[in-house]
Design an enzyme around this catalytic site. Structure first.
Site: not given
Ligand code: DGY
Length: 329
Positions: A240, A269, A287
């Site tokens: 993460r 993000e 991601h």
């Protein structure tokens, strides 16, 4: 009897939305509009359930604005977008999508490790830019994967999948650090040895981060930890954003205090720290560790199944909390 009302907060596979419509009165978001928290709250005011992705925060303010809401089904294994304590106190069930993405995500961890250690994207950009005019002995020389030491921080299902790929597929020596040590049989299966975090950082050739995000894991890797790593080492983050201090990492990469990094997740993000965009020795992906069509379908189907099972009275399939039943009518 009227059907429960469900919000599908982001665009997902339309046939899975159609499946939800067989059970629920569904408001979907086929154009994938990114709603503000206020817009999300307004849409949840009359909803009984919501299918979220990691990009919607469920916090006390949102729960207060959604008095009928009884379940939030996250289409992700990570659920740091949920304030789980606030949900439990408010009587709201949370669910996630474990298991269905383990192998796909572990495969990607390896893809990112290989791309980073072998300088795949950097060399491709060079070629595409027409800079390849002659071969040379040290052109894009990287570091080896086979026979090297892989250090994994976070040894849950995905971490174990990466350990097995490294140990059995590439003959890597695998060391790991985790909140708790694995049972001996699991350690043997993964051919992995438990070490302290500092020893891992000092000795690994490649450090892979697979730890869930929480206040306790914030900046697991910052300037001090980067300083412990070998100058030849690579760092891979598929966990993460926020697990790594991205600003400190950009400095370490620019000054070549570590060799390279591969990042699939970022602090804040979809924004990316601008300094990471200008250093060459980093591979950046948006991601996508769980992004294969079969796996994203499995995640969406499991989130849908959680909603269906919950409102059928069978209980959630993959709960992340245990709220007292009946707090919300
Ligand atoms: C997950 O499942 O947690 C992935 O990061 C996708 O959000």
């Amino acid at each position: 009897m009227s059907k429960p009302r469900i919000l599908v907060a982001r665009a997902i596979f339309s046939d899975i939305v159609d499946r939800l419509r067989e059970h629920f009165d569904v408001e979907a978001n086929p154009d994938d509009v990114i709603w503000t928290q206020q817009e999300l709250a307004a849409r949840l005011a009359d909803k009984d359930g919501v299918l979220t992705t990691g990009s919607q925060s469920v916090d006390a303010a949102l729960l207060a604005a959604a008095p009928r809401l009884k379940i939030c089904a996250n289409m992700a294994v990570g659920y740091n977008n949920f304030d789980v304590d606030a949900m439990t106190a408010a009587g709201v069930q949370g669910t996630n999508t474990p298991d269905v993405l383990t192998d796909t995500t572990a495969d990607f961890g390896f893809a990112l490790l290989m791309a980073t250690a072998r300088r795949l994207t950097e060399s491709e950009h060079y070629l595409r830019a027409g800079q390849w005019t002659k071969w040379s002995y040290d052109m894009f020389a990287g570091s080896d994967i086979h026979g090297s030491t892989l250090g994994i921080i976070g040894m849950g299902r995905i971490g174990q999948g990466i350990a097995k790929r490294g140990a059995h597929g590439f003959g890597m020596k695998v060391i790991y650090h985790n909140r708790s040590r694995l049972a001996p049989a699991l350690e043997a299966d993964c051919k992995a040895t438990y070490v302290g975090k500092e020893e891992l950082l000092r000795t690994a050739d490649h450090v892979m981060l697979v730890v869930p995000y929480s206040a306790a894991s914030h900046h697991t890797i910052g300037a001090a930890e980067l300083a412990l790593m070998k100058p030849t080492a690579t760092l891979i983050n598929i966990a993460r954003g926020g697990i790594v201090d991205d600003a400190a990492l950009a400095v370490a990469l620019r000054e070549q205090r570590i060799a390279a990094a591969g990042l699939d997740v970022f602090e804040g993000e979809p924004s990316v720290h601008p300094d990471l965009l200008t250093v060459p020795n980093v591979v950046l992906t948006p991601h996508i560790a769980s992004a294969t069509v079969p796996t994203r379908r499995a995640m969406a189907n499991l989130a849908a199944d959680n909603l269906i099972a919950f409102f059928d009275g069978r209980g959630p399939l993959t709960p992340v909390n245990q709220p007292v039943p009946g707090l919300r009518a």
